[in-house]
Design an enzyme around this catalytic site. Structure first.
Site, PDB file in Angstrom:
ATOM      1  N   VAL A 170      -8.945 -16.867  19.252  1.00  0.00           N
ATOM      2  CA  VAL A 170      -9.632 -18.160  19.277  1.00  0.00           C
ATOM      3  C   VAL A 170      -9.186 -19.027  18.106  1.00  0.00           C
ATOM      4  CG1 VAL A 170     -11.704 -17.278  20.420  1.00  0.00           C
ATOM      5  CG2 VAL A 170     -11.603 -17.299  17.923  1.00  0.00           C
TER       6      VAL A 170
ATOM      7  N   ASP B  47      -1.367 -12.605   1.041  1.00  0.00           N
ATOM      8  CA  ASP B  47      -0.120 -12.693   0.271  1.00  0.00           C
ATOM      9  C   ASP B  47       0.220 -11.313  -0.296  1.00  0.00           C
ATOM     10  OD1 ASP B  47       2.090 -13.531  -1.078  1.00  0.00           O
ATOM     11  OD2 ASP B  47       1.026 -14.685  -2.599  1.00  0.00           O
TER      12      ASP B  47
ATOM     13  N   HIS C  43       5.046 -13.565  -1.251  1.00  0.00           N
ATOM     14  CA  HIS C  43       5.948 -14.653  -1.660  1.00  0.00           C
ATOM     15  C   HIS C  43       7.036 -14.176  -2.622  1.00  0.00           C
ATOM     16  CE1 HIS C  43       3.057 -15.120  -5.133  1.00  0.00           C
ATOM     17  NE2 HIS C  43       4.175 -15.414  -5.772  1.00  0.00           N
TER      18      HIS C  43
ATOM     19  N   SER D 217       3.468 -12.494 -10.552  1.00  0.00           N
ATOM     20  CA  SER D 217       3.038 -12.322  -9.166  1.00  0.00           C
ATOM     21  C   SER D 217       3.375 -10.924  -8.652  1.00  0.00           C
ATOM     22  CB  SER D 217       3.710 -13.359  -8.265  1.00  0.00           C
ATOM     23  OG  SER D 217       3.226 -14.642  -8.529  1.00  0.00           O
TER      24      SER D 217
END
Length: 263
Positions: free
Chosen positions: A196, A60, A29, A142
């Protein structure tokens, strides 16, 4: 008459160098803006142009490359499999995009957490099996490293719980090691694709679909009508059908605490 354009800083995050040739590990991000130009500011005050090489489709995480022929000192990566609740942890990052190299200290508060994260540019993602710490993680942290007391990276600082006191989350470094190795060899990150759609089985799912087990993953269509089995996938070739229940992978039992995506 337009005489030129002015560049403007639109955001700041953290990252750390993981190879001598300048690979930088950060959060996905942090580098989501495809139109932005990225600059790495190192501890010694130098600036380098950076290029985003690969973005992890499931976690992330992202890896950028410093565009330079210099040799860089890489941080030492630890082993996140061996960490324990209560041990010391150090978070480093570009707090609030303003206070560079902010260091905060705390402990490992929890392991194996699953949380939903959201951020700018409409970013949302479920973070599975993450580390919880009370070492202060602020906006701008972050992508920075979470260290053990030997100075080894054990996690990548990723998110905080809004409205809470000292609840932050980091992705275990062992998850990122695979990304680093793949990018070093192939300049991309890839995952095996089973093909799936499924819901993890618990007591409620067992009752709703009248199953005979309370663990595993029941193969179902998506809420928007998407097919349960992807055409041409390994799952289709293996003969998996809608409403089948996958119980184990490599003899490891599938459950809410050990989901199929993780195995």
């Amino acid at each position: 008459v337009q005489r030129g354009t002015e560049k403007q800083e639109v955001g700041a995050g953290s990252g750390f160098i993981v190879s001598a040739d300048g690979l930088v590990l950060t959060n996905k991000h942090v580098v989501l803006d495809k139109d932005a130009e990225y600059t790495v500011l190192t501890n010694d005050g130098k600036k380098y142009v950076a290029k985003v090489l690969a973005i992890d489709p499931l976690h992330d995480l992202a890896i950028a490359k410093i565009q330079s022929t210099e040799t860089f000192k890489a941080i030492k990566l630890g082993d996140s499999a061996g960490i324990q609740i209560g041990q010391g942890a150090i978070a480093i990052g570009n707090a609030l995009g303003e206070f560079r190299n902010t260091v905060s200290f705390g402990v490992i508060s929890g392991l194996g957490r699953n949380v939903s994260a959201s951020g700018s540019q409409g970013f949302t993602e479920v973070l599975e099996d993450v580390i919880q710490t009370d070492a202060a993680i602020n906006l701008g942290n972050s992508g920075g490293p979470l260290l053990n007391l030997r100075g080894e990276v054990i996690g990548i600082n990723t998110a905080v719980a809004q409205g809470a006191q000292a609840i932050g989350f980091a992705i275990p470094i062992n998850v990122a090691k695979k990304d680093i190795n793949q990018v070093s060899k192939n300049n991309k990150i890839t995952y095996a694709f089973l093909g799936v759609r499924y819901v993890l089985v618990n007591e409620e799912v067992k009752k709703e679909y009248q199953l005979t087990v309370d663990y595993g993953a029941v193969v179902l269509k998506g809420s928007g009508g998407q097919e349960a089995i992807t055409k041409g996938s390994a799952a289709e070739k293996a003969g998996i059908k809608e409403r089948d229940v996958i119980l184990t992978i490599n003899e490891e039992q599938i459950s809410e605490s050990s989901p199929m995506s993780k195995l």
